[in-house]
Write a protein that holds these residues in place. Structure first.
Motif, mmCIF file in Angstrom:
data_model
loop_
_atom_site.group_PDB
_atom_site.id
_atom_site.type_symbol
_atom_site.label_atom_id
_atom_site.label_comp_id
_atom_site.label_asym_id
_atom_site.label_seq_id
_atom_site.Cartn_x
_atom_site.Cartn_y
_atom_site.Cartn_z
ATOM 1 N N PRO A 126 -30.182 18.355 44.157
ATOM 2 C CA PRO A 126 -28.994 18.852 43.667
ATOM 3 C C PRO A 126 -27.910 18.959 44.795
ATOM 4 O O PRO A 126 -26.649 18.883 44.367
ATOM 5 C CB PRO A 126 -29.200 20.395 43.238
ATOM 6 N N ASP B 56 -32.631 15.379 35.639
ATOM 7 C CA ASP B 56 -31.743 14.351 36.063
ATOM 8 C C ASP B 56 -30.881 13.493 34.945
ATOM 9 O O ASP B 56 -29.793 13.091 35.180
ATOM 10 C CB ASP B 56 -32.649 13.357 36.811
ATOM 11 N N THR B 59 -27.935 15.465 34.102
ATOM 12 C CA THR B 59 -27.096 15.347 35.143
ATOM 13 C C THR B 59 -26.331 14.029 35.208
ATOM 14 O O THR B 59 -25.075 13.757 35.328
ATOM 15 C CB THR B 59 -27.610 15.438 36.648
ATOM 16 N N LYS B 62 -23.707 14.363 32.444
ATOM 17 C CA LYS B 62 -22.718 15.116 32.787
ATOM 18 C C LYS B 62 -21.662 14.303 34.047
ATOM 19 O O LYS B 62 -20.464 14.444 33.907
ATOM 20 C CB LYS B 62 -23.220 16.188 33.533
#
Ligand code: ZN
Lengths: 198, 91
Positions: A126, B56, B59, B62
């Protein structure tokens, strides 16, 4: 189209009047749908200037083909299908990069053996995602590499956030086919981004 | 058979990683319900592959969403109506 009005967007589209060729109703359609349709076309083509003329051509084609609308879908879905087809044809003409093909996409899907991942999937950090300042550009370029069928589904579903059934109607494929393509597109996109974020 | 019924029957036992992967679209869309969803979630929570993979995957969605800025030109509607006035009269 002789009497432009500024408040025509406020009421619901009268499909019967539209199909009968009412210029006022057609103007209302243009006022209501242009922003959203422009965004879809611009994203599919990747060029805002071209998108404007494809948008105009979309309305003209719709106008000339009004008699072929069968009321099997919403009128706007039918309109969008015309725009998507024109945009994809234009993209093919303008494109300088060769996109990936179906076999590339197949190779980019995770492989399984006896129900388990054959290789542990790369997992993202992240912090790397947060710090990567060219992140947007990377993702954009990766999406541009996807084969047109996959790219279109990803744009309509994940970026424009249409629901699966509407996307199916726009592309004239089944909802199941939309989900399969979407999944494969997302997984290929993840694979393309792995080197940057793992 | 309704695909969702088929999925539920198939997942009565603990789903495998491959099955979790195959139905990620449905899961993310919120189409899995009840026991099927519970089994899915139990697997994802305890699996070293599927948990991070789902993170993931989300993500990816997004990031895709925000990677394509488009500015709608101010005069778009006026230009379009003008174009159509000319061309529809020809038609
Ligand atoms: Zn697993």
């Amino acid at each position: 189209m002789e009497h432009p009005k500024t408040n025509v967007t406020s009421s619901k589209l009268d499909i019967d009047a539209l199909l009968a060729g009412s210029p006022d109703e057609f103007e209302k359609l243009v006022r209501q749908e242009s922003a959203r349709l422009f965004r879809i076309i611009a994203r599919l083509i990747g060029n805002d200037i071209e998108a404007e003329s494809v948008l105009q051509e979309t309305y003209l084609q719709a106008f000339l083909r009004l008699h072929t609308f069968r009321r099997e879908s919403k009128f706007t879905t039918w309109l969008y299908a015309i725009g998507i087809n024109l945009a994809r044809a234009q993209k093919r003409k303008l494109s300088r990069t060769v996109p990936l093909d179906d076999q590339d996409i197949e190779r980019m899907q995770p492989a399984f053996s006896r129900g388990m991942y054959r290789d542990k999937p790369e997992s993202w950090d992240p912090q790397k995602i947060a710090l990567k300042n060219e992140r947007k550009k990377l993702v954009h370029e990766a999406i541009d590499l996807l084969p047109p069928d996959y790219r279109t589904v990803l744009l309509l579903r994940d970026i424009e956030e249409n629901n699966t059934d509407d996307v199916a109607l726009m592309l004239e494929i089944s909802s199941g086919a939309v989900r399969v393509r979407l999944h494969r597109a997302r997984q290929a996109l993840k694979k393309l981004l792995d080197p940057h974020f793992s | 058979m309704n695909p969702l019924v088929w999925i539920s029957n198939k997942l009565m036992r603990r789903p495998s990683c491959e099955e979790v992967n195959r139905f990620l679209v449905e899961y993310v869309e919120g189409l899995l319900e009840g026991e099927t969803r519970d089994k899915f979630e139990a697997h994802i929570k305890s699996c070293k592959c599927c948990g991070p993979y789902l993170d993931d995957y989300r993500t990816t969605i997004k990031m895709a969403k925000t990677s394509y800025d488009v500015e709608v030109p101010e005069a778009l509607i006026d230009h379009t109506l003008e174009f159509l006035r000319v061309r529809m009269n020809d038609a």
